[in-house]
Write an enzyme that holds these catalytic residues in place. Structure first.
Site, short mmCIF file in Angstrom:
data_model
loop_
_atom_site.label_atom_id
_atom_site.label_comp_id
_atom_site.label_asym_id
_atom_site.label_seq_id
_atom_site.Cartn_x
_atom_site.Cartn_y
_atom_site.Cartn_z
N ARG A 24 44.94 16.56 48.10
CA ARG A 24 46.13 15.63 47.11
C ARG A 24 45.12 14.32 46.95
NH1 ARG A 24 51.53 16.00 48.31
NH2 ARG A 24 52.77 18.71 48.79
N ARG A 28 49.97 9.95 44.28
CA ARG A 28 50.03 8.52 44.23
C ARG A 28 49.65 7.67 44.95
NH1 ARG A 28 55.47 9.82 46.90
NH2 ARG A 28 54.75 11.65 47.46
N ARG A 37 52.07 9.29 35.37
CA ARG A 37 53.32 9.60 36.03
C ARG A 37 54.89 8.52 35.49
NH1 ARG A 37 57.25 11.62 38.11
NH2 ARG A 37 57.58 12.02 40.48
N ASP A 73 51.48 22.16 40.87
CA ASP A 73 52.31 22.31 42.36
C ASP A 73 52.34 23.60 42.49
OD1 ASP A 73 53.80 19.66 44.49
OD2 ASP A 73 54.98 22.17 44.82
N TYR A 148 60.36 27.05 51.03
CA TYR A 148 60.71 26.81 50.08
C TYR A 148 62.17 27.56 49.81
CZ TYR A 148 57.52 22.51 50.77
OH TYR A 148 56.76 21.77 50.82
O1 CP3 Z 1 45.32 16.51 44.07
C1 CP3 Z 1 45.84 17.99 44.52
O2 CP3 Z 1 45.69 17.95 45.55
C2 CP3 Z 1 46.65 18.37 43.11
C3 CP3 Z 1 47.81 18.65 43.33
C4 CP3 Z 1 48.67 18.59 43.89
C5 CP3 Z 1 50.36 18.52 44.52
N1 CP3 Z 1 51.51 18.99 45.18
C6 CP3 Z 1 50.74 17.50 42.88
C7 CP3 Z 1 51.61 16.84 43.96
C8 CP3 Z 1 49.06 19.87 45.23
C9 CP3 Z 1 47.27 20.93 45.63
C10 CP3 Z 1 50.47 19.93 45.68
C11 CP3 Z 1 50.59 21.57 46.60
C12 CP3 Z 1 51.57 21.15 47.79
N2 CP3 Z 1 53.04 20.56 47.02
C13 CP3 Z 1 51.90 22.15 48.50
C14 CP3 Z 1 50.45 22.25 49.81
C15 CP3 Z 1 50.16 21.00 50.66
C16 CP3 Z 1 50.85 20.20 51.31
O3 CP3 Z 1 51.05 19.01 51.38
O4 CP3 Z 1 50.27 21.10 52.74
C17 CP3 Z 1 53.58 21.60 50.10
C18 CP3 Z 1 53.72 21.90 50.14
C19 CP3 Z 1 53.89 21.05 48.13
C20 CP3 Z 1 55.50 20.86 47.68
C21 CP3 Z 1 55.64 19.49 47.98
N3 CP3 Z 1 55.57 19.13 46.58
C22 CP3 Z 1 55.83 18.07 48.34
C23 CP3 Z 1 55.94 18.54 49.93
C24 CP3 Z 1 56.05 17.26 47.47
C25 CP3 Z 1 55.47 15.47 47.56
C26 CP3 Z 1 57.44 15.02 48.38
C27 CP3 Z 1 56.99 13.75 48.23
O5 CP3 Z 1 57.33 12.98 47.36
O6 CP3 Z 1 56.10 12.73 49.42
C28 CP3 Z 1 55.42 17.75 46.33
C29 CP3 Z 1 55.51 16.38 45.08
C30 CP3 Z 1 53.84 16.43 44.94
N4 CP3 Z 1 53.47 17.20 44.68
C31 CP3 Z 1 53.55 14.91 44.32
C32 CP3 Z 1 52.57 15.26 43.83
C33 CP3 Z 1 50.88 14.72 43.20
C34 CP3 Z 1 54.57 14.13 44.64
C35 CP3 Z 1 53.65 12.96 43.78
C36 CP3 Z 1 55.35 12.77 42.22
O7 CP3 Z 1 56.58 13.00 42.83
O8 CP3 Z 1 54.33 12.45 41.72
#
Ligand code: CP3
Length: 343
Positions: A24, A28, A37, A73, A148
């Protein structure tokens, strides 16, 4: 081009210092990401190649990490096969019609990346020419994706998922097999477009016992890795809270295991032996402390780390409130690691 440091470390080959990147790292914690974004959703960003490439490169430019990870994602391939979902800010993926019955599972068709998600390969193609560091492709693991789809959204315990595992075991297996196929197709397309390594985010498997993992998840995970063997890129398997699962995870065939902060790198090395690389595992919360504390904790991870087959990372994703400067200082610390050790 010579083999990148990251790839050498993942293969257990000799390296001058450990490579460093952060799960990640895009997202953000970066003001430039928040700007990108602000006028669009995450899914819009992930499906517009130029913007995907920009979000992927932001942390490389700012922090000087040794690898990029494709901005996307884990649920994007599900969107590709027609699953209706949204990613809610602060929450995560929310599924319009959760999967509970045999007909729900059978509606989940295989992914055809060229037709369903051509923009992903296009983004990887752009990055291939612009990046000076290797690109990591990724996908969600079958259990994490299933959780999910079954829960309908994020869940702390995955109780509905485990209930389906007990109540409808054959259907649960079929779902995981389909999801492993979707993940493998997505990763294959990313590699064919230029990704130099791949990571499977099987984030939520820590909620399973070892026998449950072995009975239901190890098989589809092995099938996933087997489908990528011919591509000759290193494959990482990551999960949270997996101290009780490490040997079973290693047996599914990855080249490296990503550890969270609960299991020390030394402990994992002792249990798994030198044949598999290890990645991790600084507690992301340590980056919110004053720098001397972060530094002390990072050094404690590095002191523990083996000479070969090791990649510095966090134990889970960068927290949104992490000061970007702290990530840059950590990169400098790791980059100076071997030089200091010799001096
Ligand atoms: O920089 C990186 O690592 C690449 C981008 C990336 C994202 N999601 C972008 C994202 C990666 C590798 C993921 C993987 C992902 N997504 C996982 C596995 C990694 C982990 O954290 O265990 C999981 C479980 C998800 C599902 C998911 N998507 C969650 C739990 C969330 C968070 C919700 C939140 O807003 O806190 C997301 C949203 C998400 N995916 C964001 C980003 C940058 C949040 C920011 C936004 O909405 O712009």
């Amino acid at each position: 081009m010579s083999t990148p440091l990251l790839v050498r470390a993942l293969r257990g080959e000799p390296v001058e210092r450990p490579p460093v990147w952060f799960m990640r790292q895009a997202g953000r914690s970066l003001p430039e990401y928040r700007a990108l974004r602000s006028s669009r959703s995450l899914l819009q960003l992930a499906r517009a190649p130029e913007l995907t490439a920009e979000a992927t490169m932001q942390p490389v430019r700012r922090h000087g990490v040794d690898a990029a990870i494709l901005f996307s994602d884990i649920v994007v391939p599900l969107v590709g096969v027609g699953v209706e979902l949204e990613i809610r800010p602060g929450l995560g993926p929310v599924i319009a019609k959760p999967i509970r019955t045999a007909s729900d599972v059978r509606r989940l068709r295989p992914l055809c990346p060229e037709e369903d998600l051509p923009e992903v390969a296009e983004a990887v193609g752009l990055l291939r020419t612009e990046l000076e560091v290797p690109l990591i492709g990724f996908a969600g693991g079958p259990f994490t994706l299933a959780s999910y789809l079954i829960e309908g959204g994020p869940s702390k315990t995955q109780a509905t998922t485990r209930a389906m595992m007990f109540g409808q075991p054959a259907l649960f297996c079929e779902l995981l097999e389909r999801l492993a196929g979707i993940a493998a197709a997505s990763l294959r397309a990313q590699v064919q477009a230029g990704a130099a390594a791949v990571q499977v985010f099987e984030s939520w498997i820590g909620s399973l016992s070892r026998p449950q993992y072995e009975q239901y998840v190890a098989g589809p995970t092995r099938a996933l890795f087997d489908q990528l063997t011919d591509l000759d890129v290193p494959r990482v398997l990551f999960g949270v809270g997996t101290g009780h699962l490490l040997e079973a995870m290693a047996a599914t065939g990855p080249d490296a295991i990503g550890l969270d902060w609960r299991t020390s790198v030394a402990d994992a090395r002792e249990r798994l032996g030198p044949g598999i690389a290890l990645q991790g595992n600084l507690d992301p919360a340590a980056l919110l402390a004053p720098w001397p504390v972060t530094e002390r904790e990072a050094r404690a991870v590095l002191v523990d780390a083996p000479e070969t087959g090791y990649i510095f990372n966090l134990g889970h994703g960068v927290l949104p409130s992490t000061p970007p400067e702290t990530l840059g200082r950590l990169v400098e610390l790791v980059h100076g690691h071997k030089l200091e050790a010799i001096a």
